[in-house]
Design a protein around this motif. Structure first.
Motif, mmCIF file in Angstrom:
data_model
loop_
_atom_site.group_PDB
_atom_site.id
_atom_site.type_symbol
_atom_site.label_atom_id
_atom_site.label_comp_id
_atom_site.label_asym_id
_atom_site.label_seq_id
_atom_site.Cartn_x
_atom_site.Cartn_y
_atom_site.Cartn_z
ATOM 1 N N UNK A 53 1.003 -1.313 0.106
ATOM 2 C CA UNK A 53 -0.142 -0.004 -0.064
ATOM 3 C C UNK A 53 0.736 1.246 -0.172
ATOM 4 N N UNK A 54 2.348 1.120 0.153
ATOM 5 C CA UNK A 54 3.014 2.481 0.255
ATOM 6 C C UNK A 54 2.863 3.129 -1.112
ATOM 7 N N UNK A 55 2.575 4.455 -0.768
ATOM 8 C CA UNK A 55 2.280 5.329 -2.041
ATOM 9 C C UNK A 55 2.378 6.854 -1.564
ATOM 10 N N UNK A 56 3.085 7.726 -2.436
ATOM 11 C CA UNK A 56 3.172 9.079 -1.987
ATOM 12 C C UNK A 56 1.932 9.782 -1.938
ATOM 13 N N UNK A 57 1.834 10.617 -0.875
ATOM 14 C CA UNK A 57 0.537 11.308 -0.781
ATOM 15 C C UNK A 57 0.727 12.720 -1.485
ATOM 16 N N UNK A 58 1.632 13.178 -1.863
ATOM 17 C CA UNK A 58 1.462 14.546 -2.723
ATOM 18 C C UNK A 58 2.747 14.422 -3.312
ATOM 19 N N UNK A 59 3.148 15.638 -4.116
ATOM 20 C CA UNK A 59 4.216 15.700 -5.237
ATOM 21 C C UNK A 59 5.485 15.778 -4.369
ATOM 22 N N UNK A 60 5.459 16.257 -2.982
ATOM 23 C CA UNK A 60 6.587 16.484 -2.419
ATOM 24 C C UNK A 60 6.929 15.204 -1.540
ATOM 25 N N UNK A 61 6.133 14.180 -1.400
ATOM 26 C CA UNK A 61 6.427 12.947 -0.674
ATOM 27 C C UNK A 61 7.319 11.904 -1.313
ATOM 28 N N UNK A 62 8.517 11.666 -0.687
ATOM 29 C CA UNK A 62 9.580 10.855 -1.578
ATOM 30 C C UNK A 62 9.117 9.239 -1.223
ATOM 31 N N UNK A 63 7.867 9.068 -0.679
ATOM 32 C CA UNK A 63 7.748 7.427 -0.487
ATOM 33 C C UNK A 63 7.416 6.792 -1.867
ATOM 34 N N UNK A 64 8.121 5.819 -2.168
ATOM 35 C CA UNK A 64 8.083 5.096 -3.462
ATOM 36 C C UNK A 64 6.496 4.663 -3.643
ATOM 37 N N UNK A 65 6.281 4.841 -4.683
ATOM 38 C CA UNK A 65 4.832 4.184 -5.302
ATOM 39 C C UNK A 65 4.697 2.627 -5.475
ATOM 40 N N UNK A 66 4.778 1.921 -4.449
ATOM 41 C CA UNK A 66 4.742 0.650 -4.376
ATOM 42 C C UNK A 66 3.210 0.123 -5.043
ATOM 43 N N UNK A 67 2.407 0.779 -4.500
ATOM 44 C CA UNK A 67 0.719 0.555 -4.955
ATOM 45 C C UNK A 67 0.818 0.663 -6.325
ATOM 46 N N UNK A 68 1.169 1.836 -6.872
ATOM 47 C CA UNK A 68 1.299 2.099 -8.397
ATOM 48 C C UNK A 68 2.045 1.620 -9.228
ATOM 49 N N UNK A 69 2.978 0.793 -8.521
ATOM 50 C CA UNK A 69 4.072 -0.099 -9.565
ATOM 51 C C UNK A 69 3.529 -1.188 -10.160
ATOM 52 N N UNK A 70 3.954 -1.429 -11.325
ATOM 53 C CA UNK A 70 3.760 -2.756 -12.273
ATOM 54 C C UNK A 70 3.303 -3.793 -11.194
ATOM 55 N N UNK A 71 2.366 -4.632 -11.922
ATOM 56 C CA UNK A 71 2.099 -5.763 -10.977
ATOM 57 C C UNK A 71 3.162 -7.105 -11.260
ATOM 58 N N UNK A 72 3.899 -6.911 -12.348
ATOM 59 C CA UNK A 72 4.991 -7.609 -12.389
ATOM 60 C C UNK A 72 6.184 -7.666 -11.349
ATOM 61 N N UNK A 73 6.194 -6.714 -10.743
ATOM 62 C CA UNK A 73 7.140 -6.355 -9.822
ATOM 63 C C UNK A 73 6.735 -6.785 -8.449
#
Length: 92
Positions: A53-73
């Motif tokens: 569920x990791x995902x950035x909350x805004x454009x300044x957030x450096x959290x990696x977007x695991x939630x939005x990453x390709x399913x194959x990963x």
């Protein structure tokens, strides 16, 4: 320096291995009750679900977007969550 999606997923590899090992019967659970095994599997399922569920909350957030990453990963992690939940259901 912010973590990458790959680094975040790598932090869940031990949970994937534990869940898969318990299911396969290759993880040492000697001396544990079924309830304790189920609790251990659930903790690791929870860990993977948080990572997925990791995902950035805004454009300044450096959290990696695991939630939005390709399913194959995320294939092994998603599969381990499913496996862990089924294991607990089957062994409750």
């Amino acid at each position: 320096m912010a973590q990458t999606v790959t680094e975040c997923l790598a932090s869940g590899t031990d949970s994937v291995n534990l869940i898969d090992g318990v299911k396969a019967g290759s993880w040492d659970v000697t001396g544990m009750t079924q309830a304790e095994i189920n609790e251990m599997v659930q903790r690791n399922v929870d860990h993977l679900e948080i990572i997925l569920e990791y995902a950035p909350v805004d454009s300044d957030d450096e959290t990696p977007d695991v939630k939005g990453a390709a399913s194959s990963k995320k294939t092994t992690h998603v599969a381990a969550v499913t496996t862990g939940k089924k294991y607990i259901t089957d062994n409750s």
